[in-house]
Design a protein around this motif. Sequence first.
Motif, mmCIF file in Angstrom:
data_model
loop_
_atom_site.group_PDB
_atom_site.id
_atom_site.type_symbol
_atom_site.label_atom_id
_atom_site.label_comp_id
_atom_site.label_asym_id
_atom_site.label_seq_id
_atom_site.Cartn_x
_atom_site.Cartn_y
_atom_site.Cartn_z
ATOM 1 N N PHE A 70 -12.959 5.068 -51.038
ATOM 2 C CA PHE A 70 -12.754 4.182 -49.896
ATOM 3 C C PHE A 70 -12.886 4.915 -48.566
ATOM 4 O O PHE A 70 -12.819 4.295 -47.508
ATOM 5 C CB PHE A 70 -11.372 3.518 -49.963
ATOM 6 C CG PHE A 70 -11.339 2.262 -50.787
ATOM 7 C CD1 PHE A 70 -12.063 2.167 -51.952
ATOM 8 C CD2 PHE A 70 -10.575 1.179 -50.395
ATOM 9 C CE1 PHE A 70 -12.041 1.004 -52.719
ATOM 10 C CE2 PHE A 70 -10.542 0.008 -51.144
ATOM 11 C CZ PHE A 70 -11.281 -0.075 -52.312
ATOM 12 N N LYS A 167 -17.578 1.050 -47.401
ATOM 13 C CA LYS A 167 -17.498 -0.053 -48.361
ATOM 14 C C LYS A 167 -17.196 0.511 -49.746
ATOM 15 O O LYS A 167 -17.712 1.564 -50.087
ATOM 16 C CB LYS A 167 -18.837 -0.808 -48.385
ATOM 17 C CG LYS A 167 -19.195 -1.512 -47.095
ATOM 18 C CD LYS A 167 -20.619 -2.092 -47.145
ATOM 19 C CE LYS A 167 -21.675 -0.995 -47.132
ATOM 20 N NZ LYS A 167 -23.072 -1.533 -47.116
ATOM 21 N N PRO A 168 -16.349 -0.171 -50.542
ATOM 22 C CA PRO A 168 -15.838 -1.536 -50.359
ATOM 23 C C PRO A 168 -14.500 -1.645 -49.616
ATOM 24 O O PRO A 168 -13.836 -2.673 -49.714
ATOM 25 C CB PRO A 168 -15.672 -2.005 -51.802
ATOM 26 C CG PRO A 168 -15.269 -0.766 -52.536
ATOM 27 C CD PRO A 168 -16.070 0.341 -51.904
ATOM 28 N N ASN A 169 -14.090 -0.642 -48.902
ATOM 29 C CA ASN A 169 -12.829 -0.673 -48.174
ATOM 30 C C ASN A 169 -12.811 -1.836 -47.165
ATOM 31 O O ASN A 169 -13.652 -1.884 -46.265
ATOM 32 C CB ASN A 169 -12.639 0.649 -47.430
ATOM 33 C CG ASN A 169 -11.225 0.833 -46.919
ATOM 34 O OD1 ASN A 169 -10.492 -0.124 -46.724
ATOM 35 N ND2 ASN A 169 -10.850 2.080 -46.684
ATOM 36 N N PRO A 170 -11.878 -2.778 -47.288
ATOM 37 C CA PRO A 170 -11.800 -3.889 -46.335
ATOM 38 C C PRO A 170 -11.646 -3.430 -44.886
ATOM 39 O O PRO A 170 -12.052 -4.132 -43.961
ATOM 40 C CB PRO A 170 -10.571 -4.676 -46.800
ATOM 41 C CG PRO A 170 -10.420 -4.332 -48.244
ATOM 42 C CD PRO A 170 -10.863 -2.896 -48.348
ATOM 43 N N ALA A 196 -19.913 -2.029 -53.773
ATOM 44 C CA ALA A 196 -19.696 -1.725 -52.363
ATOM 45 C C ALA A 196 -19.860 -2.962 -51.485
ATOM 46 O O ALA A 196 -19.002 -3.259 -50.647
ATOM 47 C CB ALA A 196 -20.653 -0.625 -51.909
ATOM 48 N N ASP A 197 -20.951 -3.677 -51.673
ATOM 49 C CA ASP A 197 -21.267 -4.804 -50.792
ATOM 50 C C ASP A 197 -20.560 -6.092 -51.199
ATOM 51 O O ASP A 197 -19.889 -6.731 -50.387
ATOM 52 C CB ASP A 197 -22.779 -5.037 -50.760
ATOM 53 C CG ASP A 197 -23.551 -3.832 -50.274
ATOM 54 O OD1 ASP A 197 -23.076 -3.178 -49.332
ATOM 55 O OD2 ASP A 197 -24.616 -3.531 -50.834
ATOM 56 N N GLY A 200 -16.673 -5.611 -51.799
ATOM 57 C CA GLY A 200 -16.123 -5.392 -50.469
ATOM 58 C C GLY A 200 -16.029 -6.680 -49.677
ATOM 59 O O GLY A 200 -15.015 -6.970 -49.035
ATOM 60 N N ASN A 203 -13.278 -9.040 -51.251
ATOM 61 C CA ASN A 203 -11.923 -8.583 -50.942
ATOM 62 C C ASN A 203 -11.558 -8.788 -49.475
ATOM 63 O O ASN A 203 -10.387 -8.968 -49.136
ATOM 64 C CB ASN A 203 -11.765 -7.110 -51.307
ATOM 65 C CG ASN A 203 -11.762 -6.876 -52.810
ATOM 66 O OD1 ASN A 203 -11.546 -7.804 -53.588
ATOM 67 N ND2 ASN A 203 -11.998 -5.646 -53.229
#
Length: 230
Positions: A70, A167-170, A196-197, A200, A203
């Motif tokens: 992340f 990504k995928p970190n919000p 990731a896309d 992400g 979420n």
Amino acid sequence: MYQNYIFDLYGTLVDMWTDEYMPSLWKKMAAFYSLKGASYRPKELKDLYWKMDREERVKLAKRRNVDPSFVEIDLDKIYAELYRLKGVKPSKQLVQDTMVMFRMLSTKRIKLFPGVKELLERLRADGKGVYLLSNAQSSFTRPEMEMLGIYDMFDGIVYSSDVLVMKPNPEFFQILFDRYHLDKSSSVMVGNDARADMMGASNFGIAGMYVRTDNSWRPETLPNGCYEIQ
């Protein structure tokens, strides 16, 4: 359907293939460092580079209490430290040149997928917002986008290396939305990576358009709110 289109870059708009492990890359990079006064053997340089990369990611993840996948690091610091370890104080320009050299030597293919410019031009002509959210290092990604002629085709760009999340970190999505005052209900993420896309996007609470390209691993299922463009 949407007002804001948020694109991934590599694998979605840009067809790219790199190999950061091939022996010839590290042989040439060791020669480059040595020419600048920092003498390295190829294996020594490769092992140290990847060790520093892993350690920096783990350190940042622990500090933020998140999974290492992340977070992003700014690779400029690693390239610079590799000089300092050999007693060389690198200028900002030397670090930039070294990163570009690494990228050039590790790249086997880079080109736009067919129709990319036409798509971006059409969206902008229709009054849509066009944004880029990329897990990438700004030091060499911006020059590559300029070379491909698409850098000025976006209303906003956020690179992971500039904000130290990816990504995928919000949180990465939130940075883009806060910076450009975007609305979730009218925005969609377009990318070729299901994790990731699409994960992400799901979420974070926005829709996702999955584009399968030669750079994609086909997902078994897509998250809620995401669908595949056939």
